[in-house]
Design a protein around this motif. Structure first.
Motif, PDB file in Angstrom:
ATOM      1  N   PRO A  41      65.024  38.673  22.602  1.00 46.38           N
ATOM      2  CA  PRO A  41      64.157  37.747  21.874  1.00 46.38           C
ATOM      3  C   PRO A  41      64.296  36.328  22.427  1.00 46.38           C
ATOM      4  O   PRO A  41      65.368  35.933  22.865  1.00 46.38           O
ATOM      5  CB  PRO A  41      64.682  37.833  20.437  1.00 46.38           C
ATOM      6  N   GLN A  42      63.201  35.616  22.391  1.00 48.11           N
ATOM      7  CA  GLN A  42      63.226  34.244  22.893  1.00 48.11           C
ATOM      8  C   GLN A  42      63.995  33.353  21.917  1.00 48.11           C
ATOM      9  O   GLN A  42      63.862  33.482  20.703  1.00 48.11           O
ATOM     10  CB  GLN A  42      61.789  33.747  23.024  1.00 48.11           C
ATOM     11  N   LYS A  43      64.812  32.480  22.451  1.00 46.04           N
ATOM     12  CA  LYS A  43      65.560  31.575  21.580  1.00 46.04           C
ATOM     13  C   LYS A  43      64.636  30.466  21.085  1.00 46.04           C
ATOM     14  O   LYS A  43      63.643  30.157  21.751  1.00 46.04           O
ATOM     15  CB  LYS A  43      66.717  30.966  22.366  1.00 46.04           C
ATOM     16  N   PRO A  44      64.982  29.858  19.950  1.00 52.69           N
ATOM     17  CA  PRO A  44      64.113  28.795  19.444  1.00 52.69           C
ATOM     18  C   PRO A  44      64.011  27.638  20.444  1.00 52.69           C
ATOM     19  O   PRO A  44      64.946  27.384  21.186  1.00 52.69           O
ATOM     20  CB  PRO A  44      64.811  28.350  18.162  1.00 52.69           C
ATOM     21  N   LEU A  45      62.898  26.981  20.441  1.00 45.97           N
ATOM     22  CA  LEU A  45      62.703  25.864  21.367  1.00 45.97           C
ATOM     23  C   LEU A  45      63.638  24.716  21.025  1.00 45.97           C
ATOM     24  O   LEU A  45      64.002  24.510  19.865  1.00 45.97           O
ATOM     25  CB  LEU A  45      61.254  25.371  21.274  1.00 45.97           C
ATOM     26  N   VAL A  46      64.014  24.004  22.053  1.00 44.46           N
ATOM     27  CA  VAL A  46      64.882  22.850  21.849  1.00 44.46           C
ATOM     28  C   VAL A  46      64.030  21.706  21.296  1.00 44.46           C
ATOM     29  O   VAL A  46      62.923  21.481  21.777  1.00 44.46           O
ATOM     30  CB  VAL A  46      65.501  22.441  23.194  1.00 44.46           C
ATOM     31  N   VAL A  84      61.369  38.632  33.923  1.00 42.72           N
ATOM     32  CA  VAL A  84      61.090  37.431  33.135  1.00 42.72           C
ATOM     33  C   VAL A  84      60.942  37.806  31.671  1.00 42.72           C
ATOM     34  O   VAL A  84      61.557  37.210  30.788  1.00 42.72           O
ATOM     35  CB  VAL A  84      59.805  36.754  33.634  1.00 42.72           C
ATOM     36  N   ARG A  85      60.149  38.833  31.428  1.00 41.61           N
ATOM     37  CA  ARG A  85      59.899  39.256  30.059  1.00 41.61           C
ATOM     38  C   ARG A  85      61.221  39.633  29.390  1.00 41.61           C
ATOM     39  O   ARG A  85      61.432  39.389  28.219  1.00 41.61           O
ATOM     40  CB  ARG A  85      58.966  40.466  30.086  1.00 41.61           C
ATOM     41  N   ALA A  86      62.117  40.223  30.171  1.00 42.09           N
ATOM     42  CA  ALA A  86      63.365  40.701  29.592  1.00 42.09           C
ATOM     43  C   ALA A  86      64.300  39.555  29.214  1.00 42.09           C
ATOM     44  O   ALA A  86      64.935  39.596  28.178  1.00 42.09           O
ATOM     45  CB  ALA A  86      64.063  41.633  30.574  1.00 42.09           C
ATOM     46  N   ILE A  87      64.397  38.532  30.026  1.00 48.32           N
ATOM     47  CA  ILE A  87      65.539  37.643  29.860  1.00 48.32           C
ATOM     48  C   ILE A  87      65.198  36.174  29.585  1.00 48.32           C
ATOM     49  O   ILE A  87      66.015  35.439  29.042  1.00 48.32           O
ATOM     50  CB  ILE A  87      66.455  37.765  31.105  1.00 48.32           C
ATOM     51  N   ALA A  88      63.973  35.743  29.905  1.00 43.91           N
ATOM     52  CA  ALA A  88      63.720  34.298  29.899  1.00 43.91           C
ATOM     53  C   ALA A  88      63.493  33.719  28.509  1.00 43.91           C
ATOM     54  O   ALA A  88      63.116  34.425  27.570  1.00 43.91           O
ATOM     55  CB  ALA A  88      62.515  33.993  30.776  1.00 43.91           C
ATOM     56  N   ASP A  89      63.781  32.424  28.376  1.00 42.51           N
ATOM     57  CA  ASP A  89      63.352  31.672  27.199  1.00 42.51           C
ATOM     58  C   ASP A  89      62.138  30.823  27.541  1.00 42.51           C
ATOM     59  O   ASP A  89      61.225  30.680  26.761  1.00 42.51           O
ATOM     60  CB  ASP A  89      64.479  30.758  26.716  1.00 42.51           C
ATOM     61  N   GLN A 120      54.009  25.664  32.848  1.00 51.75           N
ATOM     62  CA  GLN A 120      55.331  25.932  32.300  1.00 51.75           C
ATOM     63  C   GLN A 120      55.282  25.889  30.788  1.00 51.75           C
ATOM     64  O   GLN A 120      54.418  25.267  30.182  1.00 51.75           O
ATOM     65  CB  GLN A 120      56.374  24.956  32.837  1.00 51.75           C
ATOM     66  N   GLY A 121      56.230  26.621  30.170  1.00 55.45           N
ATOM     67  CA  GLY A 121      56.254  26.658  28.718  1.00 55.45           C
ATOM     68  C   GLY A 121      57.166  27.754  28.222  1.00 55.45           C
ATOM     69  O   GLY A 121      57.852  28.415  29.007  1.00 55.45           O
ATOM     70  N   ALA A 122      57.163  27.965  26.891  1.00 53.65           N
ATOM     71  CA  ALA A 122      57.994  28.998  26.297  1.00 53.65           C
ATOM     72  C   ALA A 122      57.466  30.358  26.727  1.00 53.65           C
ATOM     73  O   ALA A 122      56.277  30.526  26.966  1.00 53.65           O
ATOM     74  CB  ALA A 122      57.961  28.881  24.777  1.00 53.65           C
ATOM     75  N   LYS A 123      58.390  31.354  26.817  1.00 48.71           N
ATOM     76  CA  LYS A 123      58.009  32.656  27.346  1.00 48.71           C
ATOM     77  C   LYS A 123      56.868  33.296  26.556  1.00 48.71           C
ATOM     78  O   LYS A 123      55.889  33.752  27.134  1.00 48.71           O
ATOM     79  CB  LYS A 123      59.230  33.583  27.338  1.00 48.71           C
ATOM     80  N   ASP A 124      57.028  33.308  25.230  1.00 50.57           N
ATOM     81  CA  ASP A 124      56.036  34.021  24.426  1.00 50.57           C
ATOM     82  C   ASP A 124      54.647  33.419  24.582  1.00 50.57           C
ATOM     83  O   ASP A 124      53.649  34.129  24.563  1.00 50.57           O
ATOM     84  CB  ASP A 124      56.466  34.035  22.955  1.00 50.57           C
TER      85      ASP A 124
END
Lengths: 548, 386
Positions: A264-269, A480-485, A498-502
């Protein structure tokens, strides 16, 4: 049903190493009919290539067929005289190797190499076969088919070379072609062109083919039937759709499941927080050739930023700027709010320690003459000054973190490790410096999918445990889908999006991101057909360019 | 006359052999796939074997006999040595001997023998190297009926020095000096080569061009020239002249070592692990000695073996030309020159003619032995299997 074109019965193959014969293929059976495409999949070491070559009655040096039969169109190849085999190879059976660049003779023009087989076998004259080459180049949708044959191999791109190689294999209109991982070394966008070209040409000439690959999604597009191999044993064989929908064996299911890994993507900073690393307006060039243009991106504490793009897009160059190997011509690299000296030689030991790197090819990244303990121990000793027992304990601790048993692996040389284990040692060496930021340069692209998934999971765990930040350079969007934020898309030295993965995986995208995303093969066997229809049937290469 | 005839005969026999092989073996793939060229090769080999047998038993050529007997004796010695190595020594050395080909064990044995002879020359040699004894021109063999003397198994030279003693001392002088020279050449060329590869830039350019200049001058002529100058400097001090010779040959040969180590170094320097070490902040010494050198040992060792042979031959040639190791010090090159007239008697007294061959044979044997060992090391380190 008519008799199969290729019939392999109870084939046992063994290879010689350390003075003994070790089994490679254990009693495999195979049937292939005219016009049919069989996909061979399995991890490296499963014997796919050996089986592919054996289908031509050929074995590599140090490998022999112990027993069994290979029957091609009624001709028994294993016991056939060398002259009989020679008259078949290149004429009725052809082979397309993984690396076209290594398989073409760099000293001859493409079209001369094309004409070699037909002239040799007396199928056609030189003139005739050159005219035929132009026709095939056209059908394979190579640009400028009249002229391209008169170039030398280094003058055309990788994807074009692979298509030229396919054309060459087709030159005598063989009944059987063996494709050995023909697209593995290519970018996703180029891969599509080659896949489409191969599929078309095989259909047009009703050629039978064996398609060897470790990429399930690719084989789903190409093959009518799939055979799964594991360490020389056949696991199962079925029609493609059936196999995809309902794999029978445990091993096959585990292969299928790999692609399901997604963190799961981590919350944005929150805005305004100082990033761990900031690449600020960086431009760079090799000599006079500019490669990076005004690149900006931030990497925050504990996050993974994936940098994606085709080869030549400047991903690795950006990494070289960050590490200081290539001082940028403009712009700065900031680490924890402080500008880093551009040249690594002027950075302090602590600044060097904070940024570590994991390389794509573990083979060249680990000194082959040192043991695992020495490889990992050196950075520990270098940065922390630990010695003797304390050093040993730290090395063992690191080995446990990368899930390798210290007792077994401490004193091994890199040559005594598997690919995945080597990559783990590379990770441990980076961790040994106790960094806050690690650059992972295509760390999984040289690995099998199951192994690659293990590495990705390991990296994710380490991140959670140690609060590391990663810059993850890759051309594989599944990774990318597996690991990136967050995702940074690069093209020709510029950041295009550029931007958040989702957000990135959800439309609307930048046109180039869209092209990249849509080029990633999916497990759906109709994916390629649909995609081609969507992009406009006909010239796929052109369609790709239009979109950009 | 007989050789062309045999060649032509083989041309006719070869297809016959292949055909009968196919018939007798029931068309086994080995015979079926045999090209005619290979069949011809087998026929020629058989003819050569028959010829040698004739030469050995019927014709009785004495030098050929010695050659064959020597070969068999050495092969047996090498086999026994390997057998011994497999049962004596540490676990590591036993493992090495287990995988060793016979050629390598022969090479190691020969080098060991040379080393022992060179080190213990004082005690092994029955006489001094400069000692002039009663009778000159004694024929080797020690048989008084043929003009020998049991006290001098290899005879004496024109002024009555014992040849066996001079051969033994020659090992000390020639091999010892060659070894020292090669080591010096490697120290010089290797260090500079790795430095050039690691640092690159202007240093690389400067060193490389300097080496090019040195290499542009023919090595032997250059050495002769420098030796002439050196002998003027050294005056009557023989020890000093030998030292000059060592330095001169080392410098000339270090150019080749430089070229190799720079090329090998350049291949290693681009590896990711060197980049990783640089990024770690490692110093130059660590890079060269810990990261590059361990990976360059295989080609360097191979070159060491070859270079040793070349240096050895250069010293022998210089001595032969009269500017190398000065008489009365024994040296194999000088011995070949001094005793070469004996060759003229080969037709009448084979034993007397063998005298210059002894020194030449000593040189040849060591060269072959070193190359056997080097081949084996290369094979081992490159990880080639069969």
């Amino acid at each position: 049903m008519s008799a199969p074109l290729l019939k392999i019965r109870d084939l046992w193959i063994e290879g010689r190493s350390d003075e003994t014969w070790n089994p490679i293929i254990n009693g495999v059976n195979l049937d292939l009919h005219r016009g049919e495409v069989l996909g061979l999949i399995g991890e490296s070491g499963a014997g796919k290539s050996t089986l592919g070559l054996a289908a031509m009655g050929f074995t590599r040096d140090g490998v022999r067929i112990r027993k069994g039969s290979v029957e091609f169109d009624g001709i028994e190849l294993v016991k056939a005289p060398a002259a009989t085999r020679r008259s078949l190879l290149g004429k009725r059976i052809a082979y397309v190797a993984q690396s076209a660049a290594a398989s073409f003779n760099p000293a001859h023009r493409l079209i001369d190499q094309y004409a070699e087989a037909p002239v040799q076998h007396g199928v056609m004259g030189r003139k005739e076969s050159q005219a035929d080459a132009v026709e095939l180049y056209r059908r394979l949708r190579l640009p400028d088919p009249e002229e391209i044959g008169f170039r030398y191999p280094h003058q055309v791109s990788g994807g074009q070379l692979q298509r030229a190689m396919t054309a060459m294999a087709m030159s005598s209109r063989p009944d059987l072609i063996i494709f050995d991982e023909p697209t593995t070394a290519l970018d996703v966008t180029t891969q599509i062109e080659v896949l489409a070209a191969i599929r078309d040409i095989v259909e047009q000439f009703d050629t039978a083919a064996i398609y060897i690959t470790h990429d399930l999604a690719v084989v789903a597009q190409m093959a009518d039937r799939i055979k799964v191999l594991l360490r020389g044993d056949e696991v199962e064989e079925a029609e493609t759709r059936e196999m995809l929908a309902d794999p029978k064996e445990e091993y096959t299911r585990s292969l299928w499941a790999v692609r399901a890994y997604k963190r799961p993507q981590k919350p944005l900073v929150p805005r305004g927080q100082t990033p761990l690393l900031r690449v600020d307006g960086v431009s760079a060039s090799y000599g006079r050739t500019p490669v990076l243009h005004n690149v900006h991106f931030d990497i925050h504490e504990g996050r993974t930023v994936a940098v994606v793009g085709e080869s030549g897009s400047g991903k690795s160059t950006a990494a070289r700027c960050i590490t200081g190997l290539l001082p940028p011509t403009e712009g700065t690299i900031e680490f924890m709010g402080e500008a880093l000296p551009a040249d690594y030689r002027r950075r302090s030991k602590d600044q060097l320690r904070q940024i570590q790197m994991i390389y794509q090819m573990a083979d060249t990244a680990l000194n082959p003459s040192k043991t695992v303990a020495q490889l990992i121990g050196r950075p520990v000793q270098f940065y922390s000054g630990l010695r003797g027992k304390a050093l040993r304990a730290r090395v063992d601790d690191l080995l446990e973190q990368i899930e390798l048993e210290p007792e077994t692996y401490r004193d091994r040389l890199p040559s005594e490790l598997s690919g995945g284990q080597k990559q783990r040692v590379g990770i441990a060496r980076a961790l040994a410096a106790e960094p806050r930021f690690i650059i992972c340069d295509e760390v999984t692209s040289a690995l099998d999918q199951l192994v690659a998934e293990g590495i990705l999971r390991l990296l994710a765990n380490l991140q959670d445990k140690l609060g590391l930040s990663y810059m993850f350079i890759t051309h594989d969007l599944a990774t990318v889908r597996a690991i990136a934020d967050e995702v940074v898309v690069m093209k020709e030295g510029e950041v295009v999006e550029q931007g958040a993965k989702d957000d990135m995986f959800r439309p609307p995208h930048h046109a180039y991101t869209d092209l990249l995303l849509s080029s990633v093969p999916e497990m759906d066997p109709d994916w390629l057909t649909n995609l081609l229809a969507e992009r406009g049937v006909g010239n796929i290469g052109e369609a790709a360019t239009d979109k950009m | 006359m007989i050789i062309p005839l045999a060649l032509a005969l083989g041309l006719l026999v070869a297809p016959l052999v292949r055909w009968s092989g196919r018939r007798l073996s029931g068309d086994a793939p080995y015979w079926r796939d045999m090209p005619y060229g290979a069949a011809y090769g087998y026929v020629l080999a058989a003819l050569a074997l028959a010829g040698s047998a004739w030469l050995y038993f019927v014709n009785g050529n004495v030098f050929f006999r010695w050659g064959v007997q020597g070969f068999i004796a050495f092969a047996i010695a090498a086999y026994l040595f390997r057998l011994a190595g497999r049962h004596i020594g540490t676990g590591w050395s036993r493992r090495q001997f287990r995988k060793m080909p016979l050629t390598a064990s022969f090479g190691i044995l020969t080098i060991l023998v040379y080393a022992v002879v060179a080190i213990f020359a004082q005690w092994l040699a029955p006489y001094g190297q400069e000692e002039i004894l009663a009778r000159a021109n004694l024929v080797p063999g020690g048989d008084p009926a043929l003009g020998g003397d049991p006290g001098f198994p290899l005879g004496t030279d024109q002024i009555g020095r014992d040849i066996l003693s001079r051969l033994i001392y020659g090992a000390q002088n020639t091999v010892g000096i060659a070894f020292a020279t090669t080591c010096l050449a490697f120290l010089l060329g290797g260090t500079l080569g790795f430095l050039a590869a690691t640092l690159g830039g202007w240093l690389d350019q400067l060193l490389s061009r300097l080496m090019d200049v040195l290499m542009a001058i023919p090595a032997l002529i250059f050495a002769l020239l420098l030796m002439t100058i050196a002998s003027a400097w050294a005056g009557s001090e023989r020890g000093l002249l030998t030292l000059y010779m060592v330095v001169i040959i080392a410098v000339i040969d270090s150019t080749r070592v430089f070229r190799l180590s720079r090329a090998v170094g350049l291949n290693i320097v681009v590896m990711d692990y060197i980049e990783a070490a640089r990024l770690r902040g490692e110093g130059l010494r660590y890079l060269v000695f810990r990261e590059i050198l361990p990976n360059a040992t295989a080609p360097l060792l191979a070159e060491f073996g070859l270079r040793f042979c070349f240096v050895f031959l250069t010293i022998a040639s210089l001595s032969f030309l009269g500017v190398g190791i000065q008489p009365p010090l024994a040296d194999w090159g000088t011995m070949v020159r001094d005793l070469s007239q004996f060759i003229n008697y080969a037709a009448f007294v084979p034993l007397a003619a063998s005298v210059p061959l002894l020194a030449a044979g000593a040189i040849a044997l060591l060269t072959v032995a070193v190359n056997f060992v080097v081949d084996w090391m290369l094979h081992r380190s490159s990880g080639l299997k069969e």
